[in-house]
Design a protein around this motif. Structure first.
Motif, PDB file in Angstrom:
ATOM      1  N   GLY A  95      92.468  89.314   6.393  1.00 53.57           N
ATOM      2  CA  GLY A  95      93.026  88.918   5.239  1.00 53.57           C
ATOM      3  C   GLY A  95      92.530  87.290   5.814  1.00 53.57           C
ATOM      4  O   GLY A  95      92.598  86.777   6.690  1.00 53.57           O
ATOM      5  N   GLY A  96      92.005  85.986   4.879  1.00 56.51           N
ATOM      6  CA  GLY A  96      91.661  85.027   4.837  1.00 56.51           C
ATOM      7  C   GLY A  96      92.917  84.136   4.067  1.00 56.51           C
ATOM      8  O   GLY A  96      94.156  84.425   4.165  1.00 56.51           O
ATOM      9  N   LEU A  97      93.016  82.923   5.070  1.00 54.39           N
ATOM     10  CA  LEU A  97      93.759  81.593   4.405  1.00 54.39           C
ATOM     11  C   LEU A  97      93.978  82.153   2.407  1.00 54.39           C
ATOM     12  O   LEU A  97      92.834  82.149   1.948  1.00 54.39           O
ATOM     13  N   THR A  98      95.541  81.822   2.584  1.00 54.35           N
ATOM     14  CA  THR A  98      96.153  81.779   0.659  1.00 54.35           C
ATOM     15  C   THR A  98      95.143  80.973  -0.573  1.00 54.35           C
ATOM     16  O   THR A  98      95.735  79.727   0.844  1.00 54.35           O
ATOM     17  N   LEU A 133      94.006  70.079  18.731  1.00 51.81           N
ATOM     18  CA  LEU A 133      93.733  72.254  18.760  1.00 51.81           C
ATOM     19  C   LEU A 133      94.499  72.805  17.558  1.00 51.81           C
ATOM     20  O   LEU A 133      95.697  72.642  18.051  1.00 51.81           O
ATOM     21  N   GLY A 134      93.726  73.692  17.221  1.00 53.01           N
ATOM     22  CA  GLY A 134      93.831  74.032  16.689  1.00 53.01           C
ATOM     23  C   GLY A 134      94.246  75.813  17.151  1.00 53.01           C
ATOM     24  O   GLY A 134      93.727  76.520  17.952  1.00 53.01           O
ATOM     25  N   ILE A 135      95.290  75.795  16.649  1.00 53.30           N
ATOM     26  CA  ILE A 135      95.915  77.656  17.564  1.00 53.30           C
ATOM     27  C   ILE A 135      96.262  78.767  15.934  1.00 53.30           C
ATOM     28  O   ILE A 135      96.596  77.628  14.820  1.00 53.30           O
ATOM     29  N   GLY A 136      96.423  80.318  16.486  1.00 51.05           N
ATOM     30  CA  GLY A 136      96.475  80.774  15.330  1.00 51.05           C
ATOM     31  C   GLY A 136      95.632  81.495  15.473  1.00 51.05           C
ATOM     32  O   GLY A 136      94.243  81.797  16.112  1.00 51.05           O
ATOM     33  N   ASN A 137      95.731  83.313  14.287  1.00 55.20           N
ATOM     34  CA  ASN A 137      95.342  83.465  14.708  1.00 55.20           C
ATOM     35  C   ASN A 137      94.144  84.334  13.557  1.00 55.20           C
ATOM     36  O   ASN A 137      95.347  84.567  12.163  1.00 55.20           O
ATOM     37  N   ILE A 138      92.863  84.312  13.316  1.00 53.10           N
ATOM     38  CA  ILE A 138      92.037  84.109  12.012  1.00 53.10           C
ATOM     39  C   ILE A 138      92.299  85.187  11.245  1.00 53.10           C
ATOM     40  O   ILE A 138      91.794  85.115   9.982  1.00 53.10           O
ATOM     41  N   LEU A 139      92.239  86.495  12.307  1.00 52.26           N
ATOM     42  CA  LEU A 139      92.741  87.967  11.301  1.00 52.26           C
ATOM     43  C   LEU A 139      94.020  88.318  10.556  1.00 52.26           C
ATOM     44  O   LEU A 139      94.190  89.685   9.688  1.00 52.26           O
ATOM     45  N   TRP A 140      95.094  87.499  10.697  1.00 55.14           N
ATOM     46  CA  TRP A 140      96.431  87.035  10.025  1.00 55.14           C
ATOM     47  C   TRP A 140      96.545  85.931   9.314  1.00 55.14           C
ATOM     48  O   TRP A 140      97.502  85.837   9.234  1.00 55.14           O
ATOM     49  N   ALA A 141      95.285  85.994   8.093  1.00 53.56           N
ATOM     50  CA  ALA A 141      95.802  85.173   6.961  1.00 53.56           C
ATOM     51  C   ALA A 141      96.291  83.878   6.874  1.00 53.56           C
ATOM     52  O   ALA A 141      95.222  83.205   8.192  1.00 53.56           O
TER      53      ALA A 141
END
Length: 216
Positions: A141-144, A18-26
């Motif tokens: 933003g995307g991933l750093t 399970l991948g969790i998180g919000n792709i809208l916030w980097a």
């Protein structure tokens, strides 16, 4: 959104990655982007489910209740250098998910685990694979680069856990599958981002403008 699960293995332990998180916030999107990439490049027996849990919170409860083992992938604030990876097992999983909450999605997932435990239907095996984020305050933003560089090593860790803990071997796809909706797939999402001059990077500019006006 369920991303993958094919092949054989009806009588085997049911494993949820399970991948969790919000792709809208980097870097908040690290867990989602990692499982998205895993599902695009690898196929597994049907008793292994790869899922984009996003920020769904308690809506994930039925999926946990149906799993015998849970591997959570997330951006976790350990207070360590950005990009640092850590793997935790068992009781350490809810402890670290709740130690330093970075956003509402972590609070929500804490409630999911607590609810599953309360009714005695939490997966017996819990594993957390987390990476220290570098930036969380970049709306849209995307991933750093620092955290993005950990996607492939984290996938290697997940493949190793599936193989060594559960005897599950993934099969490499001949070509990457289009898993995510086109508009939010990582390449399209990050490649189509407007410049800093054209976009507000700290939130919705309309709401921020209204808040500023109310303070005058």
């Amino acid at each position: 959104m369920e991303l993958a699960g094919d092949g054989s293995g009806r009588d085997a332990a049911r494993i949820l990655v399970l991948g969790i998180g919000n792709i809208l916030w980097a870097d908040e999107g690290f867990g989602v982007r990692t499982v998205e990439r895993l599902a695009a490049d690898w196929r597994f027996p049907e008793h292994v489910t790869l899922m984009d849990g996003g920020t769904q919170g308690l809506y994930l409860l039925p999926h946990l209740e149906n799993a015998d083992a849970l591997i959570v992938v997330d951006a976790i604030d350990y207070g360590l250098p950005p990009g640092t990876r850590r793997v935790f097992h068992g009781d350490d999983v809810p402890a670290f998910l709740g130690a330093k909450k970075m956003s509402l999605h972590q609070t929500g997932f804490q409630e999911v685990l607590a609810s599953a435990m309360l009714v005695g239907r939490c997966p017996p095996t819990l594993i957390l694979v987390g990476v220290q984020p570098e930036c969380l305050e970049d709306y849209g933003g995307g991933l750093t680069d620092t955290v993005a560089s950990q996607v492939t090593p984290t996938i290697d860790i997940i493949l190793g856990l599936l193989r060594d803990r559960f005897g599950v071997e993934g099969t490499r796809r001949d070509a990457a599958a289009d898993i995510a909706a086109p508009a939010i797939a990582r390449d399209a999402y990050e490649g189509g981002r407007p410049s800093a001059e054209e976009a507000c990077r700290i939130g919705d500019s309309r709401i921020l403008a209204a808040l500023s006006a109310s303070e005058v």
